[in-house]
Motif scaffolding. Sequence first.
Motif, PDB file in Angstrom:
ATOM      1  N   HIS A   1      59.354 -71.229  14.580  1.00 40.69           N
ATOM      2  CA  HIS A   1      58.918 -72.592  14.910  1.00 40.69           C
ATOM      3  C   HIS A   1      57.655 -72.591  15.770  1.00 40.69           C
ATOM      4  O   HIS A   1      57.602 -73.147  16.868  1.00 40.69           O
ATOM      5  CB  HIS A   1      60.036 -73.354  15.617  1.00 40.69           C
ATOM      6  CG  HIS A   1      61.289 -73.447  14.806  1.00 40.69           C
ATOM      7  ND1 HIS A   1      61.403 -74.258  13.691  1.00 40.69           N
ATOM      8  CD2 HIS A   1      62.475 -72.783  14.914  1.00 40.69           C
ATOM      9  CE1 HIS A   1      62.614 -74.115  13.169  1.00 40.69           C
ATOM     10  NE2 HIS A   1      63.280 -73.216  13.872  1.00 40.69           N
ATOM     11  N   ASN A   2      56.625 -71.923  15.250  1.00 43.28           N
ATOM     12  CA  ASN A   2      55.292 -71.992  15.821  1.00 43.28           C
ATOM     13  C   ASN A   2      54.329 -72.525  14.758  1.00 43.28           C
ATOM     14  O   ASN A   2      54.759 -73.193  13.815  1.00 43.28           O
ATOM     15  CB  ASN A   2      54.868 -70.621  16.358  1.00 43.28           C
ATOM     16  CG  ASN A   2      55.454 -70.339  17.724  1.00 43.28           C
ATOM     17  OD1 ASN A   2      54.963 -70.828  18.736  1.00 43.28           O
ATOM     18  ND2 ASN A   2      56.522 -69.536  17.774  1.00 43.28           N
ATOM     19  N   LEU A   3      53.039 -72.215  14.887  1.00 43.24           N
ATOM     20  CA  LEU A   3      52.028 -72.773  13.984  1.00 43.24           C
ATOM     21  C   LEU A   3      51.266 -71.667  13.253  1.00 43.24           C
ATOM     22  O   LEU A   3      50.086 -71.829  12.934  1.00 43.24           O
ATOM     23  CB  LEU A   3      51.050 -73.662  14.768  1.00 43.24           C
ATOM     24  CG  LEU A   3      51.688 -74.816  15.557  1.00 43.24           C
ATOM     25  CD1 LEU A   3      50.634 -75.546  16.378  1.00 43.24           C
ATOM     26  CD2 LEU A   3      52.380 -75.796  14.614  1.00 43.24           C
TER      27      LEU A   3
ATOM     28  N   ARG B   1      53.360 -73.164  20.549  1.00 47.32           N
ATOM     29  CA  ARG B   1      52.283 -73.671  19.701  1.00 47.32           C
ATOM     30  C   ARG B   1      51.366 -72.532  19.259  1.00 47.32           C
ATOM     31  O   ARG B   1      50.161 -72.689  19.128  1.00 47.32           O
ATOM     32  CB  ARG B   1      51.477 -74.732  20.460  1.00 47.32           C
ATOM     33  CG  ARG B   1      52.323 -75.915  20.924  1.00 47.32           C
ATOM     34  CD  ARG B   1      51.513 -76.873  21.768  1.00 47.32           C
ATOM     35  NE  ARG B   1      52.321 -77.977  22.276  1.00 47.32           N
ATOM     36  CZ  ARG B   1      51.876 -78.912  23.122  1.00 47.32           C
ATOM     37  NH1 ARG B   1      50.628 -78.852  23.562  1.00 47.32           N
ATOM     38  NH2 ARG B   1      52.673 -79.859  23.551  1.00 47.32           N
ATOM     39  N   ILE B   2      51.951 -71.406  19.030  1.00 45.67           N
ATOM     40  CA  ILE B   2      51.188 -70.187  18.757  1.00 45.67           C
ATOM     41  C   ILE B   2      50.606 -70.237  17.348  1.00 45.67           C
ATOM     42  O   ILE B   2      51.302 -70.530  16.380  1.00 45.67           O
ATOM     43  CB  ILE B   2      52.089 -68.955  18.919  1.00 45.67           C
ATOM     44  CG1 ILE B   2      52.586 -68.867  20.369  1.00 45.67           C
ATOM     45  CG2 ILE B   2      51.351 -67.691  18.523  1.00 45.67           C
ATOM     46  CD1 ILE B   2      53.609 -67.789  20.590  1.00 45.67           C
ATOM     47  N   THR B   3      49.309 -69.929  17.249  1.00 43.95           N
ATOM     48  CA  THR B   3      48.624 -69.853  15.953  1.00 43.95           C
ATOM     49  C   THR B   3      48.210 -68.426  15.605  1.00 43.95           C
ATOM     50  O   THR B   3      48.081 -68.099  14.430  1.00 43.95           O
ATOM     51  CB  THR B   3      47.375 -70.753  15.963  1.00 43.95           C
ATOM     52  OG1 THR B   3      46.501 -70.348  17.033  1.00 43.95           O
ATOM     53  CG2 THR B   3      47.766 -72.216  16.171  1.00 43.95           C
TER      54      THR B   3
ATOM     55  N   PRO C   1      54.373 -72.299   9.078  1.00 46.28           N
ATOM     56  CA  PRO C   1      53.813 -72.524   7.736  1.00 46.28           C
ATOM     57  C   PRO C   1      53.753 -71.243   6.910  1.00 46.28           C
ATOM     58  O   PRO C   1      53.892 -71.281   5.689  1.00 46.28           O
ATOM     59  CB  PRO C   1      52.413 -73.078   8.030  1.00 46.28           C
ATOM     60  CG  PRO C   1      52.532 -73.723   9.378  1.00 46.28           C
ATOM     61  CD  PRO C   1      53.507 -72.878  10.136  1.00 46.28           C
ATOM     62  N   LEU C   2      53.567 -70.115   7.577  1.00 50.53           N
ATOM     63  CA  LEU C   2      53.504 -68.833   6.870  1.00 50.53           C
ATOM     64  C   LEU C   2      54.775 -68.559   6.082  1.00 50.53           C
ATOM     65  O   LEU C   2      54.727 -68.011   4.971  1.00 50.53           O
ATOM     66  CB  LEU C   2      53.267 -67.721   7.896  1.00 50.53           C
ATOM     67  CG  LEU C   2      53.370 -66.286   7.402  1.00 50.53           C
ATOM     68  CD1 LEU C   2      52.273 -66.004   6.393  1.00 50.53           C
ATOM     69  CD2 LEU C   2      53.305 -65.318   8.558  1.00 50.53           C
ATOM     70  N   ALA C   3      55.923 -68.946   6.638  1.00 55.08           N
ATOM     71  CA  ALA C   3      57.205 -68.641   5.996  1.00 55.08           C
ATOM     72  C   ALA C   3      57.430 -69.432   4.724  1.00 55.08           C
ATOM     73  O   ALA C   3      58.352 -69.130   3.967  1.00 55.08           O
ATOM     74  CB  ALA C   3      58.349 -68.901   6.975  1.00 55.08           C
ATOM     75  N   ASN C   4      56.590 -70.434   4.456  1.00 54.94           N
ATOM     76  CA  ASN C   4      56.721 -71.215   3.227  1.00 54.94           C
ATOM     77  C   ASN C   4      56.074 -70.532   2.031  1.00 54.94           C
ATOM     78  O   ASN C   4      56.220 -70.994   0.901  1.00 54.94           O
ATOM     79  CB  ASN C   4      56.105 -72.601   3.424  1.00 54.94           C
ATOM     80  CG  ASN C   4      56.828 -73.405   4.495  1.00 54.94           C
ATOM     81  OD1 ASN C   4      58.041 -73.264   4.662  1.00 54.94           O
ATOM     82  ND2 ASN C   4      56.097 -74.234   5.222  1.00 54.94           N
TER      83      ASN C   4
END
Length: 597
Positions: A268-270, A248-250, A295-298
């Motif tokens: 697959h983290n945050l 769950r790393i941000t 989300p960054l990879a999007n």
Amino acid sequence: MDYRSYRTSKAKQQAMLTTSNVVIEWNAINESARVPYSSRLQNSSMGPKVLTKEDSRAVNSVLLPSGGRQQQQQKSANTSHMIFSESPAAPGIPLVYRTPEGRAANPDRLNLDRRKLSVCPILEGEERLRMLNLQHNAITKLQHLSALRRLVFLDLYDNLISEISGLDTLSSLRVLMLGKNKIRQICGLKSLARLDVLDLHGNMIRVIENLSHLCHLRVLNLAGNEIVHTIGLAGMTSLTELNLRRNRITHIYEIDCLPQLQRLYLSHNLIEEFSDITCVTDSPSLSELSLDGNPLANSTDYRVLMVHRVAGLRVLDTKPISEEEKLRVVQMIQEEEQQLLKAEEEARSHERRLFTIGQIKRQWESVSHLANLGNQPKRKSKMRAFSASFVEEIEGTLHLYGLGSLDTLYSPPVTSQPTHIAFHYIEYTEVASLLDKLSTARYLQLKAISIHCCNLSHYDQLDMLSSIHSLDTLVVSTDGNPITSLSLWKQYAIVKLNLVSINDDIVTPEQAATSKQLFEPLVSLSNQYTSPAQQDKAHKGRQTAVREVCNQLLTRTLFQEEKQRSFEVLWPELLHSVVNNIVSELNICESKEYRKL
């Protein structure tokens, strides 16, 4: 269970160590795919040797049999030479010992996987043991291992262990496999300073801690836990691979404190922003990185920015980075930097423009204030002393700010033939003195004039624009031009200048007819005094002519008012007479009807 079944069951966490040049291959240290390490570690110089050849032969003999049938025969032989009983000194604790023949055949390895063990058994006479496999059991606590001081490989994958303990005497341990257990806290590793591989994936760990003393650790797997940040990695100076998938790393911290790190898995983290992984881009030796599933990879420019920011990166999200791609990225970044520099220069130019225009406006306002106080000579001297000026051309419109900008009308203009000139913060008297310059061949295409904050006050000042014969559009801002407070100034300008558009409104035929009816006599009279032969006389007699026309208009107005007052005086008498006549006629009609009856 044959070798192939055994291999399949460990496909996601198997550890394999070989002796050639001290090579360690750990297949699928993350539980989503098999990740080979031998080819990566063969060509690297990552610290001292981990295992001796004797240790490696012991490990290989268990993990690398020649085939499935041989593995099955080997396990059957191990089982036949293995005796399970209960310790008399510790009731309920299983006791495992091997026959002399079995121990002699495999003195340094023991396989106890899938034995339905709930506790670690007591191993009788196994002081020479170097590899112990206890995976796929139901062990809840680490115990009865203190006698295994030569142990280098311990596999406890897929058990029910909730706490790391009981390992204080295992100072020779190199590989510790504790994946898929119930561990919540990293602890109990203080004596394992020589640890080389640590697998803690699939647990319930939330904080990375108590690892800074593991200066020889090269592979750390913390995938599938509940970690929210990466604080606690500093000190592991030999770490070459770190797996933090499915947490769950941000935010990422301390990655730049791992000087030997080559492979980092953060899928697959945050993670949402590039600013959250700044320390990753500062990592000196990183060559493989995965961020897919964040989300960054999007982001559309995600791959380009990562290839650019991590200079030594060779693989991103399992996709190799070619030299051609790096070259394209460099070109794209250079183009973007050039565009950014251009945008910054435009922004600075815009700021300078606003500052200069603001300075001109303040000077003009100060002079206008003096003019309102009646200090006209001082105001003129101030206007001549204006030093701030600004000239710009926007879409064919030449904008002149400040008195000094009027010099542009003398020198070659910004554009060869402007179609629109706008005056800002310049006294109209100064503008009018140069309007004759706008009738030259240089301004044949001039169609529009805009007057902003120029103190345009009187109708006769509008007359000065008639020298521009091509003019058909006029804009006079309400700010700083008192003439706009007069109700009929637009009608006068329409007639006097024969305008097609005024203040961004098209002149309709009805407006033109009304304006002509109101001001045609005045304009005709004014034109008589503005012919070329009578310009001097017009200048002297302009006020007299205007006064005469005004007197004529006043006379007409007074005549109409006199007629109105006369009518108002006579109206009551006329009304009384009309009413009397109506009443008399009614009486006569009634008398006639009465006589008939």
